[in-house]
Design a protein around this motif. Structure first.
Motif, PDB file in Angstrom:
ATOM      1  N   THR A  92      36.916 -69.643  42.085  1.00 45.40           N
ATOM      2  CA  THR A  92      37.574 -70.492  43.031  1.00 45.40           C
ATOM      3  C   THR A  92      36.608 -71.337  43.360  1.00 45.40           C
ATOM      4  O   THR A  92      35.452 -71.179  43.894  1.00 45.40           O
ATOM      5  N   MET A  94      34.815 -73.799  45.921  1.00 45.06           N
ATOM      6  CA  MET A  94      34.787 -73.999  47.419  1.00 45.06           C
ATOM      7  C   MET A  94      34.768 -75.191  47.866  1.00 45.06           C
ATOM      8  O   MET A  94      34.306 -76.355  47.052  1.00 45.06           O
ATOM      9  N   TYR A  95      35.344 -75.415  48.857  1.00 46.47           N
ATOM     10  CA  TYR A  95      35.939 -76.946  49.226  1.00 46.47           C
ATOM     11  C   TYR A  95      34.465 -77.560  49.604  1.00 46.47           C
ATOM     12  O   TYR A  95      33.755 -77.147  50.620  1.00 46.47           O
ATOM     13  N   GLU A 100      34.877 -82.149  45.391  1.00 46.06           N
ATOM     14  CA  GLU A 100      35.277 -80.931  44.755  1.00 46.06           C
ATOM     15  C   GLU A 100      36.480 -81.393  43.579  1.00 46.06           C
ATOM     16  O   GLU A 100      36.199 -80.798  42.347  1.00 46.06           O
ATOM     17  N   ARG A 101      37.311 -82.223  43.731  1.00 42.58           N
ATOM     18  CA  ARG A 101      38.096 -82.667  42.688  1.00 42.58           C
ATOM     19  C   ARG A 101      37.314 -83.446  41.645  1.00 42.58           C
ATOM     20  O   ARG A 101      37.780 -83.380  40.335  1.00 42.58           O
ATOM     21  N   TRP A 146      46.501 -74.503  40.881  1.00 42.95           N
ATOM     22  CA  TRP A 146      46.367 -74.809  42.566  1.00 42.95           C
ATOM     23  C   TRP A 146      47.721 -74.643  43.214  1.00 42.95           C
ATOM     24  O   TRP A 146      48.557 -74.802  42.568  1.00 42.95           O
ATOM     25  N   ASN A 151      45.379 -68.717  48.461  1.00 48.62           N
ATOM     26  CA  ASN A 151      43.821 -68.801  48.389  1.00 48.62           C
ATOM     27  C   ASN A 151      43.316 -70.065  49.261  1.00 48.62           C
ATOM     28  O   ASN A 151      42.582 -70.746  48.826  1.00 48.62           O
ATOM     29  N   SER A 152      44.027 -70.299  50.417  1.00 57.21           N
ATOM     30  CA  SER A 152      43.829 -71.314  51.247  1.00 57.21           C
ATOM     31  C   SER A 152      43.632 -72.775  50.424  1.00 57.21           C
ATOM     32  O   SER A 152      43.267 -73.574  50.929  1.00 57.21           O
ATOM     33  N   THR A 154      42.899 -73.689  47.721  1.00 60.20           N
ATOM     34  CA  THR A 154      41.644 -73.974  46.905  1.00 60.20           C
ATOM     35  C   THR A 154      42.151 -73.895  45.403  1.00 60.20           C
ATOM     36  O   THR A 154      43.226 -73.418  45.088  1.00 60.20           O
ATOM     37  N   THR A 155      41.143 -74.367  44.575  1.00 59.41           N
ATOM     38  CA  THR A 155      41.639 -74.244  43.022  1.00 59.41           C
ATOM     39  C   THR A 155      41.092 -73.158  42.479  1.00 59.41           C
ATOM     40  O   THR A 155      39.800 -72.960  42.369  1.00 59.41           O
TER      41      THR A 155
END
Length: 202
Positions: A92, A94-95, A100-101, A146, A151-152, A154-155
């Motif tokens: 995953t 993390m932000y 991130e993207r 996504w 998973n909060s 997240t990707t």
């Protein structure tokens, strides 16, 4: 300390009192192109990295594992013209703000990735604490999932060795002298959020 199992000998002997555990502590990933392969040093027939060298301004990106992503694996594939290992890893991202993207898109566009795994089992001297997945040929994204409700938000990424790019060795051990020095190297090169711009005075 004596050997616990007489059927094992030499370097394969199990040391009494050592109880291996499963699982991982955390993960990071590196863009495959950011590794300086000429300066990086391996030993033990290429199965251990003793010195990992990154190119200028390269960063190590934090990732994480959870009950769906806390695994990496490899399988030996015997092809018509030789054989090699195919690696698969799930993690995953993390932000870390808008980057991130951007990082995920870079991977989806075809960039390759190498994963660093810190394991629960560090061995007696920390020699088993870290592993590198995809070091030789890198891995590319095979799945990008996504969901705002899982998973909060997240990707979830799955990366794997591409067909025809099998690696000569399995997952590599990674230890730069000691556990502490290895972790210090990772942290020194870890990507973090850029500092926030100063507030404008009114």
């Amino acid at each position: 300390m004596g050997n616990c199992d007489a059927r094992l000998s030499g370097k394969f002997a199990r040391i009494c009192g050592h109880k291996p555990k499963q699982g991982l502590v955390r993960k990071w990933y590196i863009n495959w192109e950011d590794i300086d392969r000429e300066a990086t040093q391996t030993t033990n027939r290429g199965t251990k990295v003793e010195l990992l060298v990154l190119k200028a301004d390269a960063k190590i990106y934090p990732a994480e594992g959870n009950n769906k992503t806390s695994k990496a694996n490899h399988a030996y594939n015997k092809a018509d013209f030789g054989g090699g290992y195919i690696h698969t890893d799930n993690f995953t991202v993390m932000y870390r703000g808008e980057r991130e993207r951007e990082r995920i898109q870079e991977l989806v566009d075809g960039a390759k990735v190498v994963t660093i795994i810190e394991k629960v089992d560090g061995g007696l001297n920390g020699e088993l604490a870290f592993e590198l997945v995809g070091m030789e040929s890198g891995m590319t994204v095979t799945e990008d999932t996504w969901s705002s409700s899982e998973n909060s938000g997240t990707t979830l990424l799955t990366v794997a060795t591409e067909e025809g790019e099998e690696e000569l060795t399995g997952v590599k051990l990674f230890l730069q002298n000691t556990y502490t020095e290895t972790l210090d190297f990772i942290k020194a090169n870890e990507y973090g959020d850029p500092p926030a711009p100063p507030e404008q005075s009114r």
